[in-house]
Structures are given as structure tokens and as C-alpha cells.
Scaffold this motif. Structure first.
Motif, PDB file in Angstrom:
ATOM      1  N   UNK A   1     -36.554 -15.897  35.615  1.00 39.64           N
ATOM      2  CA  UNK A   1     -37.080 -16.985  34.791  1.00 39.64           C
ATOM      3  C   UNK A   1     -36.598 -16.889  33.354  1.00 39.64           C
TER       4      UNK A   1
ATOM      5  N   UNK B   1     -34.871  -1.639  41.183  1.00 39.43           N
ATOM      6  CA  UNK B   1     -34.752  -1.992  42.595  1.00 39.43           C
ATOM      7  C   UNK B   1     -35.349  -0.863  43.420  1.00 39.43           C
ATOM      8  N   UNK B   2     -35.687  -1.151  44.680  1.00 42.91           N
ATOM      9  CA  UNK B   2     -36.200  -0.096  45.553  1.00 42.91           C
ATOM     10  C   UNK B   2     -35.223   1.087  45.650  1.00 42.91           C
ATOM     11  N   UNK B   3     -33.901   0.797  45.638  1.00 50.49           N
ATOM     12  CA  UNK B   3     -32.907   1.879  45.683  1.00 50.49           C
ATOM     13  C   UNK B   3     -33.068   2.823  44.499  1.00 50.49           C
TER      14      UNK B   3
ATOM     15  N   UNK C   1     -43.833 -15.314  40.554  1.00 45.72           N
ATOM     16  CA  UNK C   1     -43.365 -15.448  41.941  1.00 45.72           C
ATOM     17  C   UNK C   1     -44.289 -16.386  42.726  1.00 45.72           C
TER      18      UNK C   1
ATOM     19  N   UNK D   1     -45.224 -10.080  34.741  1.00 48.22           N
ATOM     20  CA  UNK D   1     -44.475 -11.332  34.873  1.00 48.22           C
ATOM     21  C   UNK D   1     -44.038 -11.605  36.302  1.00 48.22           C
ATOM     22  N   UNK D   2     -43.865 -10.557  37.103  1.00 43.45           N
ATOM     23  CA  UNK D   2     -43.414 -10.760  38.484  1.00 43.45           C
ATOM     24  C   UNK D   2     -44.478 -11.530  39.264  1.00 43.45           C
TER      25      UNK D   2
ATOM     26  N   UNK E   1     -39.447 -12.059  27.377  1.00 43.01           N
ATOM     27  CA  UNK E   1     -40.387 -12.784  28.231  1.00 43.01           C
ATOM     28  C   UNK E   1     -40.354 -12.257  29.666  1.00 43.01           C
ATOM     29  N   UNK E   2     -39.549 -11.214  29.890  1.00 45.54           N
ATOM     30  CA  UNK E   2     -39.431 -10.663  31.243  1.00 45.54           C
ATOM     31  C   UNK E   2     -40.574  -9.686  31.550  1.00 45.54           C
ATOM     32  N   UNK E   3     -40.754  -9.375  32.842  1.00 48.67           N
ATOM     33  CA  UNK E   3     -41.922  -8.578  33.251  1.00 48.67           C
ATOM     34  C   UNK E   3     -41.979  -7.179  32.639  1.00 48.67           C
TER      35      UNK E   3
ATOM     36  N   UNK F   1     -45.228  -2.615  45.188  1.00 56.84           N
ATOM     37  CA  UNK F   1     -44.544  -3.229  46.332  1.00 56.84           C
ATOM     38  C   UNK F   1     -43.082  -2.818  46.365  1.00 56.84           C
ATOM     39  N   UNK F   2     -42.498  -2.647  45.190  1.00 48.17           N
ATOM     40  CA  UNK F   2     -41.124  -2.138  45.136  1.00 48.17           C
ATOM     41  C   UNK F   2     -41.126  -0.708  45.687  1.00 48.17           C
TER      42      UNK F   2
ATOM     43  N   UNK G   1     -47.210  -5.254  40.930  1.00 54.48           N
ATOM     44  CA  UNK G   1     -46.109  -5.590  41.835  1.00 54.48           C
ATOM     45  C   UNK G   1     -45.141  -4.421  42.011  1.00 54.48           C
TER      46      UNK G   1
ATOM     47  N   UNK H   1     -41.074 -15.952  46.893  1.00 52.54           N
ATOM     48  CA  UNK H   1     -40.079 -16.698  46.099  1.00 52.54           C
ATOM     49  C   UNK H   1     -40.131 -16.111  44.711  1.00 52.54           C
TER      50      UNK H   1
ATOM     51  N   UNK I   1     -36.438  -4.856  35.948  1.00 53.56           N
ATOM     52  CA  UNK I   1     -37.222  -4.479  37.124  1.00 53.56           C
ATOM     53  C   UNK I   1     -36.374  -3.520  37.963  1.00 53.56           C
TER      54      UNK I   1
END
Lengths: 253, 361, 178
Positions: free
Chosen positions: C39, B346-348, B179, B174-175, B118-120, B268-269, B265, C35, B344
Motif C-alpha cells: 500500500x 519473509x518466512x524464509x 489486508x 499495518x498488515x 506508512x508501512x507496517x 502468521x509469518x 500478523x 489479499x 516485513x
């Protein structure tokens, strides 16, 4: 006597309903669909519903119903007519929406949509032509095919151990609280035709009165699929179909 | 309701935006991570205010066919789901596209294949932009990267759908669905009256009012010569959409040595990775396709001029990268960095991948 | 101004709602906010967490790997996120149930006993507001209390507005814990 002397108003015994188009139907000679189409066209015109009726045609032999009856139509994906009709009815509550479905559409691939639209009590009319075979695709087994009946996919006759039992979807619909009127009729005799017309009229009245879902099953012949003459098909229907699918109202509230 | 600043989840924002746009009907079936759309609509009870119909269908299949029926009658209707549910809707989507109907579909993507997670994820890019259902058709695909864009793309999606009589899809992940961000909700637009619907959609099946000729909404044409004409008409419309509606965003592209290309999204990362790269003195630009179809092919080709390499970042094994490669041919190195299964990056990680795969290759 | 914050703990500790109140308070203070929750059930080793970013400028990534502020409310969260505080950043953690304390010289560490403070208040539901009080006190960015109250009003349903004085009291209590 000259033919033109015969063609005159006082000799007229039958005329085509105004909503039935001047086109050749693609149905086989002897098929019940033509009669049911005629009745639907007559009922809509007689009830003055031409400008507010939307039909939903199925996938199956009646896929081209939209070419024959002069009202607005939406052609649905196989089995999805009740879902399409749900939206048409909810978004235009002043309109009258009917589905026209065969046994594959209503009782096989569309069982979920059929049951749930009826269970929600959508204010629609569902017309169900049950000829116990898939006519359009060349005579394969339908859920309503009788035990022992030969079709292209049951060449030795339907066997319960292999294919399960004939499905009485209309009986299922009759037990749902959302349906207000469920009836099973036929169109193989003039009396039966008149009876079915009265039933269709009642179903459309229910939709206007927002009483819930009305289901009119028409037990029908498919003489091509059954590989019989039209006359023999009628007889076979009486002897074999009617015991399994007895005519009459299953629910009328 | 006037314009309003709120903090809300992307999924909630979709519900508010639909009502305020004057949407006529929503039909859906719950699935994580987008069930808040239907939940919010049921809570807001728009049938009491704008008259919008909201219905929890028995399945995603039924829901998309309700959308088909509603769209066929000229109403502004939508559905939403997540990846496995959107797979179920593909047949109906193909019919809607074939019948040239306006409709809006939201996919809040989760990781697959199968029931997956169920994650993005962004693994439904191919499904959304290359077809998904059967036949030669295209959806207008909008990829939001902020909750505000979730709101804005409801309006844009419906407007484009009606302008071109073509279904539009909001392809979110999903993000952006889960969010919360600041959003400005637009003013309430009145729903079109039935009379306005009839005028705007003279082709719609909603009753032969005033004795007009009957309307038939169908995708069936057994005569091949006519079916080919219908296909040509669809293709001509797609070329028109490509010409007029391609949208993208560029950040710091002109001075950059390298490009990050990402949608939704994830862009944006990448923007965060871009900030971090700048601190190290590495000049990175970002191209974010906003319409995934039509794809900003020319914009990417132009942005790539004089650059040393491109990293395409996606939450999948490499899907949009194919379109990026087609845009720039082999003029510069194009590599992919992706995480899958709901992870997801990370930016790093993005910056590290840029260094390893492009800068120090 | 930009504060990149993660709040992590067990599901029932009010982590997500604290994040929401914080984000709404920032919004009331004219900040850009995001935010982003983890989830679904049992995320990432049994902890629930939420990333909140408050900024004067448009926010890029809502998902981060390093933070200005980490608030850890159980051992797992502490183990996972203490190393992710940026150099010069801060770590606030509840000492209740912690057996392995963090050791880092390059960040500010605030061990607080929020559970005990909450019990003193006599309302266990105010736990997350006690923690928030500590955060508001510790953060370089000073969020005016009036905007926090506005944030509370916006995030709580109308029927819970009578609890706002209690929440305010919990926040004030939390401010004294550093």
C-alpha cells in the motif's frame, strides 16, 4: 438584641443557591469565580435543568468547580473541555452541557478545541472567565494578559515584541458560523452581576433550543495574581481591562 | 443485520464490528494506514440506523478527549489512529485510565520513530504495554493476527473495558489493517438505551436523574494519602485482570525443540516458517501472545520447559523480547529477529534467523 | 488445495482490483482467502502488487517470499518476481513493453499479449479481467465461472453490475491467450 432574633425569615436579604454546596471554596477573597459559580448554580436551578446538566471543569483555578455546584461533572485535561463537552452533548442530546474555562484553558492550550467546537456549532455553553493571568500556577502570563501588565513570567511587563499581543479569543469565536451567541460581561457590580446572569440564562436557553454554541466571557479580577486589594482590582479592571475587552454582546442571533 | 460472511480489510472490519457491537460513538482523525476506519463509518452512516455518533475531530488530541467525555457519561466509545497519532493521544489515555473509564482505542502501527513510514510495524509495543502516557497504569492490550480477530476484538475489547472499567487497546499492525480476509460479522446488537447505560454505569456523568447524588468523573486528587489509595485500587484491578484475562495461542509447542514467539500478523509469518522447518525435520513451536498486557508470562515459562532456544520475531528492534526474557529468566537462549522501518520479513528470513541465531549458535 | 499468487504491475493496471475479484471468487468457492496489498504511493520501485492466497485450509502467512503463481505486468515486476516462482510453479507475464524475457527451466512460463487482446475487445478497462482469464485457465485449481461471477458481483459496487457481462467476456478472451 439577641442574634437569634435577627436570624429570621423576614430579615433575609440573600440566600445561597440550592445547587451551591455547603463547602468552603478554595478561591481567594475577592476572586470573581465565586460570583460566577453562584450565577451558574442559580441559572441551572431556576431553569429546572439540575437533572440534565453536565458541567466540564478545566485545569486552572476552576479545576474544583465540581466540588461547588451540585450537578454531574467531568474534569477535563487542560484545554480539552470543549472536546469532552462535544461528546457529552452529542451522545446525550437531551442533556445540557457547559464548559467552565479560564484564559489559559480556553485561549492558550485549548485554542484548537475551543475554535473547532464552536465552529461545529456544538450545542453547548462555554463560560470563559478571563482574568488576564494564570492564577492557579502562581500568576504567570496568559494570552489575554495586557501589554505592560506585570506577571511572574513578564516581571517587567508584557512586551509585544517578546510575547505578542493580548488574544481576544471571544472576538474570534464571534466570527464563526457555529456560534449563535457571544457576549462579554463582568461581575464587579450588582448591576453587572444581574446582567451576566441574564446572559447565562440566554446561553443555556440556546443550548436547549439547539441553536449552536454560546460563549459567555466574564472579564474578571485576580486580585492575588494582580497583587491588589479586591477593591483596587475592580478599579484596575475597569480602567485597563475594559478598554481592551469592552463589555457587551459580540453576537446575538 | 444478521451474521454475515464478507471479504474485507481489517480497517473496514473494525468499522462494521463497532456498529454491530452497538458502539455509541467513534471519534477519530485520519492517518494512514487506518483511515478506512473513519471512511467506512462515514459511508455506512450508522447514525441513521443504530444511532451511533461518528465524528471527525480536529486532531487526535481532541478525538481522545471526546472519547474521555463519552466514556465518562457511560457510553461505549472508541477512537482509532496510527503510531504518531497514538502518541498524541497518550495524555488522554492516561486520564481515561486514571478515571477508571471503559473505552476502546485502536492503533494500526506504522514504522517510526517520528513521522516514519506508512508501512507496517510493531514498534509501539513498549508504548502500549508499558504505559505510553504518564503514571502507573495499564491498558488491556489485544493483538489481532487476522481480520476476523480485528472484528472479534472490538467486542472483546469493549466487554473487558466495561467489565474492569479500564481502557482497552487493539494493537494491530499495518498488515492486518490493510489486508483483506474472510470475516464473519456478528449479528447486530442493539445499542443500550440511556436507561440501560444509567443502570450499568451508576458512576457516569450524564445528568442527576431522579435526584441521585452527583457524579464527578475526575483523575485529580491533590491529597497524597488519598491519591495513593487510588493507585492501590488501580493496581489491585490490574492484578485481577492479570489473573483472569491473560490470553495466548500455542501451535505445536509440545513436541517442539525450538520456539518462535511473535504477536499479531508476524505470528502468521512464523507459522509459515514453522511449516517450512517441519519439511526440513526441525520441530518448531509457536507461542502467540494475544493479550500483550496482561502478558502470558507463565504460559511462556511453561512452554519453554525442555526447549533448546527461543527466537522472538517482531517488527521492531526488540521490545516484547524483554518480557519473554523476564518469563524464562536465563534458562535457555532467547534471541531476537526483527525488521524495522516498514519492512516485513519473509518466512524464509525467519527460518534462516532461527537457524543462525538459535539452532546453529 | 493451496495457490499462493502475486500480481504485480503499475498502479493503474487494476492489479489490486483483480486481486480483490480473485479473492472474492475464491471466497464464493468456499476457500480461505487473503489479499495483501503493497500500500501507499510508489511502493517497491514503482510497482503495485498484491498477494492473494486461496486455500482449503487456514492460511498462515499472508506475506510470502516465493509463489506458486506470479503474474507480472511490467518489466520491473517481471525482473523482481520471476526468480520468486517456486520450482514447478508458473509465471504469467504480459509481453507488451517487455524487452528482457525470463529464462527459467524449472517453471511453466506463459507469455501473453493481454494488452493487444484488451484492445481487440475495445475496452481498456477490462485489461485486468483479460489477465485474470489467463490465470484462471492456467491454474491447476479450477475456479468455477459461476463463482467468479459471484465474486465480481461482490467486489463491484451495485452501479457497476451492468459491466459484469463485459468482464465475463474479457475473462473468456483471456482464457484463449495461453
Amino acid at each position: 438584641m439577641d442574634i437569634n432574633e435577627i436570624i429570621c425569615e423576614e430579615n433575609k436579604v440573600y440566600s445561597k443557591p440550592e445547587l451551591l454546596d455547603e463547602v468552603h471554596m478554595h478561591y481567594c477573597p475577592g476572586c470573581s469565580h465565586g460570583v460566577v459559580h453562584k450565577l451558574v448554580a442559580e441559572v441551572i436551578a431556576e431553569m429546572g435543568l439540575t437533572d440534565k446538566t453536565v458541567g466540564v471543569s478545566p485545569v486552572g483555578c476552576a479545576v474544583f468547580a465540581y466540588n461547588y455546584i451540585d450537578v454531574d461533572w467531568v474534569e477535563a485535561a487542560h484545554g480539552r473541555a470543549p472536546a469532552v463537552a462535544t461528546a457529552l452533548s452529542r451522545l446525550w442530546p437531551e442533556n445540557v452541557v457547559f464548559t467552565y474555562q479560564g484564559d489559559g484553558d480556553m485561549s492558550a492550550i485549548g485554542t484548537a478545541e475551543t475554535i473547532h467546537a464552536a465552529n461545529r456549532g456544538e450545542n453547548i455553553v462555554m463560560i470563559f472567565v478571563n482574568n488576564a493571568i494564570y492564577g492557579m500556577t502562581g500568576g504567570q502570563m496568559a494570552p489575554t494578559t495586557l501589554v505592560g501588565q506585570k506577571t511572574a513570567t513578564t516581571p517587567y511587563g508584557r512586551r509585544v515584541d517578546l510575547n505578542g499581543h493580548p488574544l481576544e479569543i471571544t472576538n474570534l469565536m464571534a466570527i464563526l458560523d457555529g456560534t449563535c451567541y457571544v457576549t462579554r460581561q463582568s461581575v464587579h457590580t450588582p448591576a453587572a452581576v444581574r446582567k451576566t446572569k441574564a446572559c447565562l440564562k440566554k446561553a443555556f436557553e440556546n443550548a436547549i433550543a439547539k441553536k449552536g454554541t454560546s460563549v459567555v466571557e466574564v472579564v474578571s479580577t485576580c486580585n492575588s495574581g494582580w497583587k491588589m486589594s479586591p477593591e483596587k482590582a475592580n478599579k484596575w479592571m475597569e480602567e485597563n481591562m475594559f478598554p481592551k475587552y469592552p463589555l457587551g454582546d459580540l453576537k446575538n442571533k | 443485520m444478521s451474521e454475515e460472511v464478507r471479504l474485507m480489510k481489517g480497517n473496514e472490519a473494525i468499522a462494521h464490528a463497532a456498529i454491530r457491537y452497538g458502539c455509541d460513538g467513534y471519534f477519530g482523525y485520519p492517518i494512514t494506514p487506518q483511515s478506512e476506519v473513519l471512511e467506512t463509518l462515514e459511508e455506512l452512516m450508522p447514525w441513521e440506523t443504530t444511532g451511533m455518533v461518528v465524528l471527525q475531530a480536529e486532531s487526535e488530541v481532541a478525538a481522545i478527549n471526546m472519547v474521555y467525555g463519552g466514556a465518562a457519561s457511560g457510553k461505549a466509545v472508541m477512537t482509532s489512529s496510527s503510531s504518531p497519532g497514538v502518541s498524541l493521544k497518550q495524555e488522554g489515555i492516561s486520564y481515561i485510565a486514571a478515571a477508571s473509564l471503559p473505552a476502546l482505542i485502536l492503533n494500526v502501527m506504522r514504522g517510526g520513530p517520528g513521522l516514519g513510514t506508512i508501512q507496517p510495524s510493531q514498534a509501539d509495543y513498549f508504548q502500549a504495554v508499558k504505559g505510553g502516557g504518564h503514571g502507573d497504569y495499564h491498558l488491556i492490550v489485544l493483538a489481532p493476527s487476522t481480520v476476523q480477530e480485528m472484528v472479534d476484538f472490538v467486542g472483546l475489547g469493549f466487554d473487558l473495558a466495561f467489565k474492569y472499567c479500564n481502557p482497552a487497546m487493539i494493537l494491530a499492525d499495518g498488515i492486518v489493517g490493510q489486508m483483506m480476509e474472510k470475516v464473519v460479522l456478528p449479528e447486530q446488537r442493539p445499542r443500550r438505551t440511556d436507561e440501560e447505560v444509567r443502570q450499568q454505569c451508576p458512576w457516569a456523568a450524564n445528568g442527576r436523574k431522579d435526584g441521585r447524588k452527583r457524579n464527578i468523573v475526575t483523575s485529580l486528587e491533590l491529597e497524597s494519602s488519598r491519591m495513593e489509595v487510588i493507585n492501590h485500587e488501580l493496581q489491585a484491578r490490574y492484578r485481577e485482570i492479570e489473573k483472569n484475562e491473560t490470553r495466548w495461542e500455542e501451535i505445536g509447542v509440545e513436541d517442539a525443540d525450538y520456539l518462535l514467539i511473535a504477536f499479531g500478523s508476524i505470528a502468521r509469518i512464523c507459522a509459515k516458517a514453522q511449516e517450512m522447518a517441519a519439511e526440513k525435520g526441525v520441530k518448531v513451536g509457536i507461542v502467540r501472545p494475544i493479550t500483550l498486557w496482561p502478558f502470558p508470562t507463565e504460559a511462556i515459562a511453561k512452554a519453554a520447559e525442555g526447549k533448546k532456544g527461543i527466537l522472538v520475531v517482531e517488527l521492531n528492534a526488540g521490545q516484547m523480547i524483554e518480557d519473554v526474557r523476564l518469563a524464562v529468566h536465563d534458562r535457555l537462549p532467547v534471541e531476537h529477529f526483527g525488521r524495522m522501518g516498514g519492512i516485513i520479513p519473509s518466512p524464509d528470513e525467519v527460518l534462516e534467523a532461527l537457524e543462525n541465531k538459535i539452532i546453529n549458535r | 488445495m493451496k495457490e499462493e499468487i502475486i500480481i504485480a504491475g503499475f498502479g493503474g493496471q487494476g492489479v489490486l482490483s483483480m486481486g480483490k475479484i480473485l479473492a472474492y471468487s475464491g471466497l464464493m468457492d468456499d476457500k480461505e482467502v487473503t489479499w495483501m496489498p503493497s500500500y501507499g504511493p510508489e511502493q517497491r520501485g514503482g510497482t503495485a502488487n498484491v498477494t492473494v492466497i486461496l486455500s482449503d485450509d487456514k492460511i498462515s502467512s499472508p506475506v510470502l517470499d516465493r509463489y506458486d503463481v506470479v503474474i507480472a505486468l511490467n518489466q520491473q515486476s517481471l525482473d523482481k518476481f520471476a526468480p520468486k516462482v517456486k520450482e514447478g510453479g508458473m509465471l504469467i507475464y504480459d509481453t507488451n513493453g517487455i524487452h528482457k524475457h525470463p529464462v527459467r527451466e524449472d517453471i511453466k512460463i506463459y507469455p501473453i499479449n493481454a494488452m493487444e487482446a484488451t484492445l481487440e475487445l475495445g475496452n481498456s478497462k477490462a485489461y485486468n479481467m483479460v489477465v485474470m482469464g489467463a490465470l484462471l485457465e492456467a491454474m491447476e485449481y479450477k475456479l468455477p465461472m459461476e463463482n467468479v461471477i459471484k465474486g465480481l458481483k461482490k467486489s463491484l459496487p451495485e452501479r457497476h453490475h451492468k459491466l459484469i457481462p463485459l468482464n465475463q467476456q474479457a475473462i473468456e478472451k483471456g482464457r484463449t491467450l495461453l
